[in-house]
Design a protein around this motif. Structure first.
Motif, PDB file in Angstrom:
ATOM      1  N   PHE A  30      17.981  32.466  -4.298  1.00  0.00           N
ATOM      2  CA  PHE A  30      18.463  33.672  -3.637  1.00  0.00           C
ATOM      3  C   PHE A  30      19.804  34.092  -4.220  1.00  0.00           C
ATOM      4  N   LYS A  31      20.045  35.385  -4.139  1.00  0.00           N
ATOM      5  CA  LYS A  31      21.334  35.891  -4.613  1.00  0.00           C
ATOM      6  C   LYS A  31      22.414  35.611  -3.570  1.00  0.00           C
ATOM      7  N   PRO A  32      23.680  35.467  -3.996  1.00  0.00           N
ATOM      8  CA  PRO A  32      24.747  35.368  -3.000  1.00  0.00           C
ATOM      9  C   PRO A  32      24.891  36.719  -2.290  1.00  0.00           C
ATOM     10  N   VAL A  33      25.065  36.656  -0.979  1.00  0.00           N
ATOM     11  CA  VAL A  33      24.974  37.867  -0.176  1.00  0.00           C
ATOM     12  C   VAL A  33      25.966  38.946  -0.624  1.00  0.00           C
ATOM     13  N   LEU A  34      27.183  38.528  -0.901  1.00  0.00           N
ATOM     14  CA  LEU A  34      28.166  39.543  -1.288  1.00  0.00           C
ATOM     15  C   LEU A  34      28.581  39.425  -2.758  1.00  0.00           C
ATOM     16  N   GLY A  35      27.730  38.850  -3.577  1.00  0.00           N
ATOM     17  CA  GLY A  35      27.993  38.827  -5.008  1.00  0.00           C
ATOM     18  C   GLY A  35      29.215  37.994  -5.372  1.00  0.00           C
ATOM     19  N   PHE A  36      29.851  38.397  -6.445  1.00  0.00           N
ATOM     20  CA  PHE A  36      31.039  37.678  -6.920  1.00  0.00           C
ATOM     21  C   PHE A  36      32.242  38.067  -6.074  1.00  0.00           C
ATOM     22  N   LEU A  37      33.173  37.136  -5.937  1.00  0.00           N
ATOM     23  CA  LEU A  37      34.461  37.473  -5.324  1.00  0.00           C
ATOM     24  C   LEU A  37      35.448  37.628  -6.465  1.00  0.00           C
ATOM     25  N   PRO A  76      16.175  38.853   1.254  1.00  0.00           N
ATOM     26  CA  PRO A  76      17.195  38.646   0.232  1.00  0.00           C
ATOM     27  C   PRO A  76      18.433  37.950   0.796  1.00  0.00           C
ATOM     28  N   ARG A 109      21.380  30.034  -3.611  1.00  0.00           N
ATOM     29  CA  ARG A 109      20.719  29.084  -2.734  1.00  0.00           C
ATOM     30  C   ARG A 109      19.266  28.976  -3.151  1.00  0.00           C
ATOM     31  N   ALA A 139      10.991  36.426   1.272  1.00  0.00           N
ATOM     32  CA  ALA A 139      11.185  37.847   1.006  1.00  0.00           C
ATOM     33  C   ALA A 139      12.556  38.344   1.440  1.00  0.00           C
ATOM     34  N   LEU A 142      30.225  31.854   5.909  1.00  0.00           N
ATOM     35  CA  LEU A 142      30.298  31.161   4.621  1.00  0.00           C
ATOM     36  C   LEU A 142      31.686  31.316   4.016  1.00  0.00           C
ATOM     37  N   ASP A 143      32.108  30.301   3.312  1.00  0.00           N
ATOM     38  CA  ASP A 143      33.332  30.389   2.513  1.00  0.00           C
ATOM     39  C   ASP A 143      32.970  30.952   1.151  1.00  0.00           C
ATOM     40  N   GLN A 144      33.865  31.752   0.611  1.00  0.00           N
ATOM     41  CA  GLN A 144      33.673  32.212  -0.759  1.00  0.00           C
ATOM     42  C   GLN A 144      35.028  32.071  -1.450  1.00  0.00           C
ATOM     43  N   PHE A 180      28.186  25.688   4.195  1.00  0.00           N
ATOM     44  CA  PHE A 180      28.582  27.060   4.497  1.00  0.00           C
ATOM     45  C   PHE A 180      29.406  27.621   3.338  1.00  0.00           C
ATOM     46  N   VAL A 181      28.770  27.842   2.228  1.00  0.00           N
ATOM     47  CA  VAL A 181      29.462  28.371   1.064  1.00  0.00           C
ATOM     48  C   VAL A 181      28.598  29.492   0.507  1.00  0.00           C
ATOM     49  N   ALA A 182      29.252  30.610   0.174  1.00  0.00           N
ATOM     50  CA  ALA A 182      28.501  31.704  -0.429  1.00  0.00           C
ATOM     51  C   ALA A 182      28.149  31.306  -1.851  1.00  0.00           C
ATOM     52  N   ALA A 196      13.920  39.220  -2.997  1.00  0.00           N
ATOM     53  CA  ALA A 196      14.967  38.246  -2.708  1.00  0.00           C
ATOM     54  C   ALA A 196      15.206  37.287  -3.865  1.00  0.00           C
ATOM     55  N   ILE A 197      14.139  36.994  -4.595  1.00  0.00           N
ATOM     56  CA  ILE A 197      14.241  35.937  -5.603  1.00  0.00           C
ATOM     57  C   ILE A 197      13.940  36.543  -6.968  1.00  0.00           C
ATOM     58  N   CYS A 219      28.926  21.098   7.637  1.00  0.00           N
ATOM     59  CA  CYS A 219      28.504  22.075   6.630  1.00  0.00           C
ATOM     60  C   CYS A 219      29.692  22.698   5.908  1.00  0.00           C
TER      61      CYS A 219
END
Lengths: 293, 203, 839
Positions: A284-291, B100, A17, B98, B38-40, A12-14, A143-144, C736
């Motif tokens: 895949f890209k990280p959902v919320l980008g960089f922190l 994202p 992937r 597909a 998720l952790d960030q 569970f890490v952004a 997505a990719i 996880c």
């Protein structure tokens, strides 16, 4: 600190992937689709019914078989024809079905049938779609990023032509296909040209993917620096393109059957692995980008 | 009517109550999670920042999964919920590559033959597993079954101790979700992909 | 609705109470065709308002766990040990109860102290005393060691509370030290997360989190201050120094009116008392003379808080001055050296804290004016689970006392153990009566100890269960002339939860007979001879109310379905055993007390009562004869928000003061020193200090330098205690999460030691060693490793068992030397060295 986005798996890490669903069997389907349709197209040009038949069988059994093995619910495969308006999978299945239907009818026609050429040409058009649709399929996924480039269908097309040409050469040396003298002289040059073009396209693709955003860059790194670098450089570039190119140059038109077989195997290995590896490095890209800190 | 969710990243404490509530509500088999947090982490000790990012299907208005689905199994309801028709899905996973947001999950064939304790299912699993099919792709349904029953919240929203998840009608400018998006500047994830998600994040 | 009517329905929601941690959130369970298909928080409960944490959500798995004990079991394999299959054989209840009763009866007739009880089901505090009724004084479990032997007594001494929490509704500047409140644990976590989120996001409350690992709380905080473990007190005392010695910021009005800060202290540290009346004296600056604190007409404004006053040649200082003087060398610079938080940070946080306190301001709530101190320090076990834990706790109270925020809006609020709220009684000297013992009455002092946990020698502590193994294995040290023969375990796991695990295992090996009452087996109960199946929380009746912050009232736990197996309620089992063994009158007498039974509901000494009947009587005793079980079956709970009158200034309503200067602690310590001197026992009473100061001789910080890192355990909202790790949904989630995958180590430290994520480490303390997988990251102090409690299991239960058990408790000591002299709290941090076993 360098880049702070990790490549993660199930944790569970952004982060980036890797896609994990499209791998060996999809790569096989792509591979057989392109080699089969390429052979079919070339065979129509060279007017070799046997070549056409082999091409059709490769598509039917190789590509079709791989798809059926891959599908979670293979018995419902026919449903995949429902959405040609938006889905490249649907379009691909349609193209493949039409190619097979037209192709098989064409080669079962008696020699000299007036229907042969129209059907064969129609099948060639479909085969062309079969050869390139997976490129569009990959490109159509936002997505990719490494798949999401315009070069993808181009690369698919040229790999299909290369695969077809190689197969024709191979079948010719085995004596399955008879070529006119004009073509016999021309084919090795076509092969070499295609190898050079493919090498250039692969290089262009790589250079282009550096700047497909951070996830594309991650894919690029996986491919040329990471765990996939060895198979990529050894099998795709080395065996598949450079070795075949050198062998084709050295052996030239006088190459014996053994040499041609070697070139063919090398080419097919490169062909399989480029798409297999491109699938594997899909990130895949990280959902919320960089922190930001 | 367009149902959507606002996720307040300031409120979320990463407790994973939503993750487990979703499992309980949907009776998903081992390894299948429609939502998770998720952790960030970024920075270098002692200047470290850590944020918890709940993820789930974004129920995009312009959903790539719907576009690429060859069978029409993936479809959008009038209220904006994107669903997979289990009977139509063939398991080609075009939607998986597909999406994202990486929120589609393929159930391997045979996946439903085992529960959390092996082949012998618990009464709960026996009650819930028939809602699923193997060999197809699953994902968060915005608890469409709850919405159809007249409930106003998904299971994850219902349980979220921090009230970090808020559910409502994005088309209604006066709904709580719309007001939050306006006042706190809600943003959609990966908006560059032009998917127009129905999930908004508040920083 | 009546039970039978309810369960006869095809599809229903049943209200009940959660039991997936020690607290008691209200739940409702959805039952379809007799199967529980969902558990949610009860939306009608004003505490958790429908919310539930992941453990509560996972309760379905506890109910339907196929590894539950389904019938009474007898062990057929005489060999016992870790990983040894007990070869259980189902037996009848009668046979099981007969066997247990026979064994225990023989022990009781011989010497009841030979029975070790481990009965620590927090929801059924009423049964904890079963051992006492049997006649044995031991508590073979962590009891105080892990929640806070050093925490609860200090709350009780300060304001009659059991726990404490900052005022979620009004606090504006919250410093959280070693606590999970509002994020991961403690005081109804699902309810508290919401309160904390509202305070942070809606009210813009500033949150500063002080702890060596970046927990969920630290991640959400405005500021994370990584601190060296076991030095939190130094940080806080540095802040106190800044406020008192550098900035002169303190709430003089509060101290004068509500604390003993004005009481004069003699040079020996005792209160200066009127020679005749023995009343404490204060200094009246107007009259320039000492007077009794309660002298009529004494103007509090004139009473001195500071200064030195000479009376008949002896110098006396107001207690506040004494506090101030005691800390005059606790400069931020010196404290920074100790705690690793820079001096300028201590200074800045103290300044912000002092400013945020709004000293002298007031707030009107429901038309009544209260002091308004919207700044407070909240703390829990991370801060106080140490060798000098009592002083740690006292220091945390002191920083709050300095700004006058105890039980006022915005400040630090006492929380009761149950519906009784705070236990407030008039004490001596105009002060509330200190309540260090809210779990059971104090043990009477004895020169020769009779309880293995030495409770009689920790007069203001909570049973240091960790001392039992040491005393069983070395009985001659304090003169124990008996050895334990049997163990009764009810919903507890002493082998897992006590420290110095290997010694605990030795005790288990000595025991001739072990009986366990539980629903699933664990590390300890794997060793049982007889197992008696309890009912799960979704199958049993109870009224629960455990440490509810901001609210009060009971939640009714009811069976949401018919019991699945041939289990019996643990209370019923213990009643039956009491009857068969022959101490039913003692047991019923105890239940009268522990279930708050009123006169008219008192139990007949010789009649066994069912748990159902007991619950009914308890309900009637608390809420009136018309509010028995039936009322609760209809209404579910009596939970309501506490009124401002209940929450704020409760001691002032009684006209009583609270301690700023902990003379009570000193008096108890002096008394102990005297008694131990007479007894001829070498006993360190130096921790009984009236003012918390830093003490350099802390053994943790004086461990040989080869043990170059600190190690500590942690938990987050996903798991508490051992039980939650055997829930597949929880196990799946924590498997996880990187923090739960191994031993957290700072990247810089790891680099220096050549350690990478995934390496298998050997972790050695002076007391034991474990192995674990390294997880390298930024979220931990570079001098520390942090170990999740989710990677520790080794029981026969297949879920949650990891490839290797990284069980932190094996690293800890468990003896008097490492125990807080004041409260009996064990040092819960270890010093360790690391080596890489494999990469």
């Amino acid at each position: 600190m360098g880049r702070s986005i990790p490549l993660v798996e199930k944790e569970f890490v952004a982060g980036f992937r890797q896609q994990t669903e499209w791998a060996g069997l999809i790569a096989s389907a792509f591979f057989f689709g392109k080699v089969g349709s390429g052979l079919f197209i070339m065979s129509v040009f060279l007017q070799s019914r046997l070549g056409m038949l082999i091409g059709l069988l490769i598509v039917l059994c190789g590509k079709g078989g791989a798809h059926m093995l891959y599908l979670g619910r293979p018995l419902r495969f026919w449903r995949a024809m429902s959405r040609p308006g938006s889905s490249w999978v649907s379009r691909g299945i349609w193209a493949m079905s039409l190619m097979l239907a037209a192709g098989f009818i064409a080669i079962s026609l008696p020699p000299g049938s007036p229907l042969f050429m129209p059907l064969a040409i129609f099948a060639v058009i479909c085969a062309f779609v079969v050869a390139v649709y997976d490129g569009f399929l990959l490109t159509s996924s936002p997505a990719i990023p490494i798949w999401n480039t315009a070069l993808m269908p181009v690369m698919c097309m040229f790999y299909a032509l290369l695969g077809g040409t190689t197969m024709v050469l191979f079948l010719k040396h085995l004596g399955f296909i008879q070529l006119s003298g004009k073509f016999t002289a021309l084919l090795p040059s076509v092969e070499i040209t295609l190898l050079v073009v493919n090498l250039l396209i692969v290089l262009l693709f790589l250079v282009g993917s550096i700047n497909t955003g951070s996830a594309g860059r991650e894919s690029f790194d996986l491919l040329v620096k990471g765990p996939y670098a060895v198979p990529f450089f050894a099998l795709v570039i080395g065996v598949g393109l450079v070795f075949t190119l050198l062998m084709s140059f050295v052996a030239g038109p006088r190459a014996g059957a053994g040499t041609v077989a070697l070139i063919t195997v090398a080419d097919l290995i490169g062909h399989y692995f480029i798409f297999f590896l491109l699938l594997k490095v899909g990130v895949f890209k990280p959902v919320l980008g960089f922190l930001k800190i | 009517m367009r149902l959507g969710m606002v996720i307040d990243l300031k409120r979320c404490v990463g407790c994973q109550a939503c993750t487990v509530a979703c499992k309980a509500e949907n009776g998903t088999s081992p390894g299948i999670m429609y939502t998770k947090v998720l952790d960030q982490v970024s920075g270098t000790y002692p200047n470290v920042r850590k944020q918890f990012v709940p993820v789930l299907c974004n129920h995009c208005r312009n959903a790539p999964c719907e576009r690429v689905c060859p069978t029409g199994a993936t479809h959008k309801r009038e209220d904006g919920i994107v669903l997979v028709d289990h009977d139509k899905c063939i398991g080609c996973r075009a939607c998986y590559v597909a999406c994202p947001y990486n929120n589609r999950i393929f159930l391997k064939r045979g996946k439903l033959k085992e529960g959390y304790y092996g082949k012998k299912m618990t009464p709960y699993e026996r009650a819930k597993y028939p809602e699923h099919q193997d060999g197809i792709v699953e994902k968060c349904k915005f608890c469409s079954h709850r919405i159809d029953e007249g409930l106003t919240e998904t299971s994850c929203v219902q349980t979220c101790p921090a009230d970090a998840r808020i559910f409502g009608n994005l088309d209604d400018p006066e709904s709580k979700v719309s007001r939050l998006i306006r006042s706190r500047g809600g943003r959609q994830a990966l908006c560059e992909d032009d998917t127009d998600p129905s999930v908004y994040y508040l920083d | 609705m009546k039970q039978s009517e309810m369960v006869a329905q095809k599809d229903y929601w049943a209200k009940s109470a959660c039991k997936m941690c020690i607290h008691s959130c209200a739940i409702r369970a959805h039952v379809v065709d007799g199967v529980v298909v969902k558990i949610e928080g009860d939306p009608d409960n004003p505490s958790n308002r429908g919310k539930l944490c992941p453990k509560g959500q996972a309760g379905i798995h506890r109910l339907y766990d196929p590894h539950r004990v389904k019938t009474p079991l007898r062990r057929t394999n005489p060999e016992k040990g870790i990983g040894v299959d007990p070869k259980w054989e189902p037996i009848s209840w009668d046979e099981a109860l007969d066997t247990v009763a026979e064994k225990l009866k023989a022990i009781r007739e011989d010497d009841p102290r030979k029975l070790l009880p481990a009965i620590n089901d927090f929801h059924r505090i009423h049964i904890w005393g079963w051992g006492a009724a049997f006649g044995t004084p031991h508590y073979f479990s962590t009891v105080g060691q892990y929640c806070g032997a050093a925490y609860h007594p200090l709350n009780g001494i300060l304001d009659g509370s059991f726990a404490a929490i900052n005022d979620y509704n009004h606090c504006k500047y919250w410093i959280q030290i070693g606590a999970g409140d509002g994020f991961s644990s403690h005081l109804h976590v699902a309810a508290s997360i919401k309160r904390m989120a509202d305070a942070r996001v809606e009210r813009g409350m500033k949150l500063v989190v002080v702890e060596p690992r970046m927990s969920a709380g630290a991640a959400k905080a405005d500021e994370w201050l990584p601190v060296r473990p076991g030095t939190d007190r130094a940080f806080v005392l540095g802040m106190v120094y800044v406020l008192l010695h550098e900035q002169n910021v303190y709430d003089a009005g509060f101290m004068r009116k509500h604390t003993n800060g004005i009481y004069l202290v003699a040079p020996d540290g005792n209160l200066f008392r009127n020679a005749e009346t023995a009343k404490p004296m204060v200094w009246d600056s107007a009259g320039n003379t000492a007077r009794e604190y309660d002298t009529e007409g004494l103007n509090l404004e004139d009473v001195a808080l500071e200064g030195v006053y000479t009376i008949e040649g002896v110098e006396y200082r107001p207690a506040f001055q004494e506090v101030k003087d005691s800390l005059k060398d606790h400069t931020p610079e010196r404290m920074a050296e100790i705690c690793s938080i820079p001096a300028e940070t201590i200074r800045r946080i103290a300044t912000e804290f002092g400013e945020a306190a709004c000293i002298d301001s007031t707030i009107k709530i429901n038309g009544k004016e209260y002091p308004y101190r919207p700044a407070a320090v909240n703390f829990y076990r991370g801060a106080i689970g140490h060798f000098d834990g009592g002083l740690d706790s006292a220091a945390m109270k002191l920083i709050n006392l300095v700004i006058g925020n105890i039980d006022v809006p915005g400040g630090h609020i006492g929380v009761g153990l149950d519906h009784r709220l705070l236990i407030l009684k008039e004490g001596k000297d105009g002060m509330i009566e200190p309540q260090p013992h809210l779990l059971h009455p104090a043990y009477e002092f004895a020169e020769k100890p009779y309880s293995y946990q030495l409770m009689e020698w920790y007069p203001i502590g909570i049973d240091p269960g960790h001392l039992i193994a040491e005393n069983v294995l070395n009985p001659e040290k304090y003169g124990f002339d008996f050895q334990p023969e049997a163990l009764i375990i009810e919903h507890s796991n002493p082998m897992w939860n006590l420290s110095a695990t290997n010694k605990v295992i030795e005790v288990f090996k000595k025991l001739k007979f072990i009986v366990a009452i539980d629903i699933v087996l664990n590390e300890s109960t794997d060793w049982a001879d007889i197992v008696l199946p309890d009912l799960s929380y979704l199958e049993s009746h109870l009224l629960v109310c455990i440490e509810p912050p901001m609210v009060t009232g009971h939640v009714y736990r009811r069976p949401v379905i018919e019991p699945l197996y041939d289990g019996r309620d643990a209370t019923d089992i213990l009643t039956e055993l009491a009857k068969r063994i022959g101490f039913l009158p003692e047991w019923n007498g105890l239940l009268n007390f522990t279930m708050f039974l009123s006169e008219e509901n008192h139990l007949d000494p010789d009649t066994p009562y069912s748990s159902l009947e007991l619950t009914d009587r308890m309900a009637k005793s608390i809420y009136g004869q018309d509010k028995g079980l039936e009322w609760f079956q209809e209404h579910g709970h009596t939970t309501r928000d506490q009124t401002p009158e209940e929450m704020y200034l409760p001691y002032a309503k009684l006209g009583q003061r609270i301690p700023l200067y902990f003379n009570f602690i000193k008096e108890v310590g002096d008394d102990m020193a005297e008694k131990m001197k007479t007894a001829g026992v070498e006993w360190d009473t130096s921790a009984y200090l009236p003012v918390p100061v830093w003490r350099d001789h802390h053994p943790l910080h004086n461990t040989p330098p080869e043990y170059d890192l600190y190690a500590f355990a942690f938990k987050e909202a996903q798991a508490n205690f051992s039980e939650s790790t055997t829930l597949p949904w929880i196990d799946e989630v924590v498997s996880c999460q990187p923090m739960h995958l191994g031993v957290m180590i700072n990247s810089k430290t790891a680099r220096n030691k050549g350690i990478k994520t995934g390496d298998i480490l050997k972790i050695e303390s002076p007391f034991g060693e474990i192995t674990g997988r390294a997880t390298v990251g930024e979220e931990v102090h570079p001098e520390c490793i942090a170990i999740s409690n989710t990677i520790s299991r080794w029981s026969q239960h297949p879920v949650g068992k990891k490839q290797r058990s990284t069980h932190f408790n094996k690293l800890l000591p468990a003896d008097v030397k490492w125990t807080c002299g004041m409260t009996g709290h064990l040092e819960t941090t270890a010093r360790v060295k690391l080596s890489v076993i494999s990469e």
